[in-house]
Design a protein around this motif. Structure first.
Motif, PDB file in Angstrom:
ATOM      1  N   THR A 225       7.377  30.163  16.100  1.00 56.16           N
ATOM      2  CA  THR A 225       7.697  29.958  17.424  1.00 56.16           C
ATOM      3  C   THR A 225       8.149  31.595  17.474  1.00 56.16           C
ATOM      4  O   THR A 225       9.754  31.633  16.902  1.00 56.16           O
ATOM      5  N   TYR A 257       3.395  30.962  19.683  1.00 56.49           N
ATOM      6  CA  TYR A 257       3.864  29.530  19.932  1.00 56.49           C
ATOM      7  C   TYR A 257       2.174  29.256  18.664  1.00 56.49           C
ATOM      8  O   TYR A 257       1.598  29.758  18.778  1.00 56.49           O
ATOM      9  N   ASN A 259      -0.436  26.453  17.389  1.00 49.97           N
ATOM     10  CA  ASN A 259      -0.637  26.157  18.189  1.00 49.97           C
ATOM     11  C   ASN A 259      -1.529  24.943  17.259  1.00 49.97           C
ATOM     12  O   ASN A 259      -3.466  24.037  17.286  1.00 49.97           O
ATOM     13  N   THR A 277       6.342  37.195  28.478  1.00 44.51           N
ATOM     14  CA  THR A 277       7.294  36.066  29.419  1.00 44.51           C
ATOM     15  C   THR A 277       7.231  36.677  30.455  1.00 44.51           C
ATOM     16  O   THR A 277       8.415  37.201  29.913  1.00 44.51           O
ATOM     17  N   ASP A 303       4.603  32.050  32.474  1.00 43.47           N
ATOM     18  CA  ASP A 303       4.077  31.723  30.752  1.00 43.47           C
ATOM     19  C   ASP A 303       2.883  31.509  30.745  1.00 43.47           C
ATOM     20  O   ASP A 303       2.192  29.693  30.968  1.00 43.47           O
ATOM     21  N   GLN A 306       2.023  27.955  28.232  1.00 39.62           N
ATOM     22  CA  GLN A 306       2.904  27.286  28.575  1.00 39.62           C
ATOM     23  C   GLN A 306       2.322  26.309  30.275  1.00 39.62           C
ATOM     24  O   GLN A 306       2.145  25.127  30.127  1.00 39.62           O
ATOM     25  N   TYR A 307       3.041  26.905  31.094  1.00 40.85           N
ATOM     26  CA  TYR A 307       2.155  26.535  31.876  1.00 40.85           C
ATOM     27  C   TYR A 307       0.706  27.293  32.675  1.00 40.85           C
ATOM     28  O   TYR A 307       1.221  26.542  33.831  1.00 40.85           O
ATOM     29  N   ARG A 340       2.786  20.537  33.029  1.00 40.99           N
ATOM     30  CA  ARG A 340       3.707  20.709  32.321  1.00 40.99           C
ATOM     31  C   ARG A 340       5.383  20.494  32.363  1.00 40.99           C
ATOM     32  O   ARG A 340       6.251  21.323  33.218  1.00 40.99           O
ATOM     33  N   TYR A 348       9.821  28.414  25.965  1.00 38.63           N
ATOM     34  CA  TYR A 348       9.436  27.200  25.736  1.00 38.63           C
ATOM     35  C   TYR A 348       9.521  26.347  24.844  1.00 38.63           C
ATOM     36  O   TYR A 348      10.515  25.875  24.972  1.00 38.63           O
ATOM     37  N   THR A 349       9.856  26.969  23.669  1.00 34.59           N
ATOM     38  CA  THR A 349      10.693  26.079  22.022  1.00 34.59           C
ATOM     39  C   THR A 349      12.014  25.637  22.030  1.00 34.59           C
ATOM     40  O   THR A 349      13.013  26.667  22.808  1.00 34.59           O
TER      41      THR A 349
END
Length: 469
Positions: A225, A257, A259, A277, A303, A306-307, A340, A348-349
């Motif tokens: 990331t 991120y 993929n 974000t 995000d 991720q979300y 998620r 998120y990472t």
């Protein structure tokens, strides 16, 4: 083996030499002249040099993923004893406004029988430095500098720092911790405004405590990331004598991120489009009386990758003290727009910056499935002679199954954990403040039909010896 211990011994000797010399003031016969002597003495005035020696011994088991085994088999993912030798120097202020702070640590594994990957590298235990975020415990460079920053102040109401440093927690940017914090490359500015303190923090680089550079994330593949800049604005202080408030907003730019990973070839196969974000923080604590308080915490992150929108965690915390006994009840709820699992941070990472959410129960689970409501109760007892005890119980339920569209590491309907700690702190003498701590947790989950077993246990014994020179 001999060469490793030789390196540790040599480093220890060098540290002892540095410590012996550190408190000594410059003398009048310095080759740099008397002006240098005055400046150095002023810089060392009000300075502190603190050290901590830590040994962490741990066995953490899991009931899924045993190499060569079957689902439900109990096996140790982490089984190690690791050490940290930590030094933290905080200077005084030259001319009343300029100073410097430096900190770092030496680490290694005393023994390690944790999980290994195909290259024979041990799973990272987060205590000793590793080759990357996941693997190579004890194989990273021996020393990590966690802080090397200039600091300044302007009167009593403005101060700041610049360099390799940590966030102070006022806002939406926090630190990833083991026994030492992770390290930002950035700057912080603080200003006192009446009863409140405003903080602006900005950074363009971060490393978790056990890795040396950002390359350690990419080398783990799934954690590959990148990001541009993280910044945060926070305001905290007492609105009244009994009401404490904190607000924060922040942003991370150009987050990209991975993929997809080809694990056979050991390469990332693609990346999501970059996104910015945004993080949000609201916290309030009210003292009902001298022995009782209630608090509310909200941490959200927007995000789009991720979300697909907003993910947040929010909770209530009640604390009460009855003589030598203390009671805590926390109620927590997590939710995201695409169901998620929620991570309360702007990236998120795992291990790549952190947030400032306050509810944390040291109970193995993150209690963060979207839709999950969880409650944790803890009873503590302070014996008054250095002995302390606590017993806690947590329960969570309400998350959807993977079949219903939930996204996360585990697929379970409910979970509960029982944990407890016994600790003793030395009360006087040269080792005053030294602590022995035994902690254990049992986590059980009721998995959805067809899902892998997800139970865990954790037993951990820690020795912590602080010293101020």
């Amino acid at each position: 083996m001999e060469s490793k211990f030789f390196k540790v011994s040599a480093l220890t000797a060098a540290m002892v030499g540095a410590l012996s010399a550190a408190p000594v003031m410059a003398t009048e016969d310095s080759a740099a002249g008397p002006e240098y002597v005055v400046a150095v003495n002023e810089f060392l005035d009000d300075s502190t040099l603190a050290g901590v020696a830590v040994v962490d011994t741990r066995s953490r088991t899991r009931t899924s993923g045993k190499p060569g085994g079957e689902d439900g088999d109990t096996w140790s993912r982490l089984n190690y004893s690791a050490y940290n030798l930590i030094l933290d120097f905080t200077s005084g202020y030259h001319n009343g406004w300029l100073g410097a702070d430096v900190a770092g640590y030496v680490s290694g594994d005393l023994y390690n029988d944790s999980a290994q990957n195909g290259d024979g590298e041990y799973l990272a235990n987060e205590i000793s430095t590793a080759k990357n975020l996941d693997w190579g415990s004890g194989e990273g460079k021996t020393v990590k500098i966690t802080k090397a920053a200039l600091k300044f102040k302007a009167g009593e109401n403005v101060d700041g720092r610049l360099g390799f440093t940590q966030a102070n927690g006022n806002g939406v940017l926090g630190n990833v911790w083991s026994f030492v914090p992770g390290t930002y490359r950035g700057a912080e500015l603080n200003a006192n405004i009446g009863n409140f303190k405003a903080t602006y923090f900005i950074a363009d680089n971060y490393t978790a405590p056990w890795i040396l550079t950002e390359q350690g994330y990419a080398d783990a593949l799934w954690a590959d990331t990148s990001w541009g800049m993280a910044h945060s604005l926070g305001l905290q202080g007492n609105a009244t004598e009994d009401l404490y408030l904190q607000f924060g907003i922040g942003q991370v730019t150009d987050v990209k991120y991975q993929n997809g990973v080809d694990w056979g070839q050991g390469v990332v196969t693609g990346y999501h489009d970059e996104v910015d974000t945004t993080g949000y923080k609201v916290y309030a604590k009210y003292n009902i009386n001298d022995n009782m308080s209630i608090a509310y915490d909200f941490y959200g992150a927007n995000d789009d990758v991720q979300y697909e929108g907003l993910g947040y965690t929010t909770g209530l915390s009640f604390n009460a003290k009855f003589g030598q006994f203390s009671w805590m009840t926390d109620l927590n709820y997590a939710k995201s727009d695409n169901d998620r699992d929620v991570n309360p941070r702007m990236i998120y990472t795992y291990g790549m910056t952190n947030g400032t959410y306050s509810l944390w129960w040291d109970a193995l689970s993150d209690w963060n499935k979207s839709g999950e409501v969880s409650i944790y109760n803890r009873l503590s007892y302070d014996q008054g002679d250095g002995w302390n005890y606590y017993l806690g119980f947590g329960y969570g339920s309400g998350g959807k199954s993977a079949a219903e569209g939930a996204k996360g590491d585990w697929d379970y309907e409910s979970e509960y954990a029982v944990n407890g700690t016994v600790s003793y702190s030395v009360q006087n003498g040269a080792l005053k403040g030294s602590t022995l701590r035994l902690h254990a947790t049992m986590l059980e989950r009721d998995e959805f039909a067809g899902a892998a077993s997800a139970d865990e246990t954790d037993v951990r014994f820690q020795v912590i010896i602080p010293y101020t020179f």
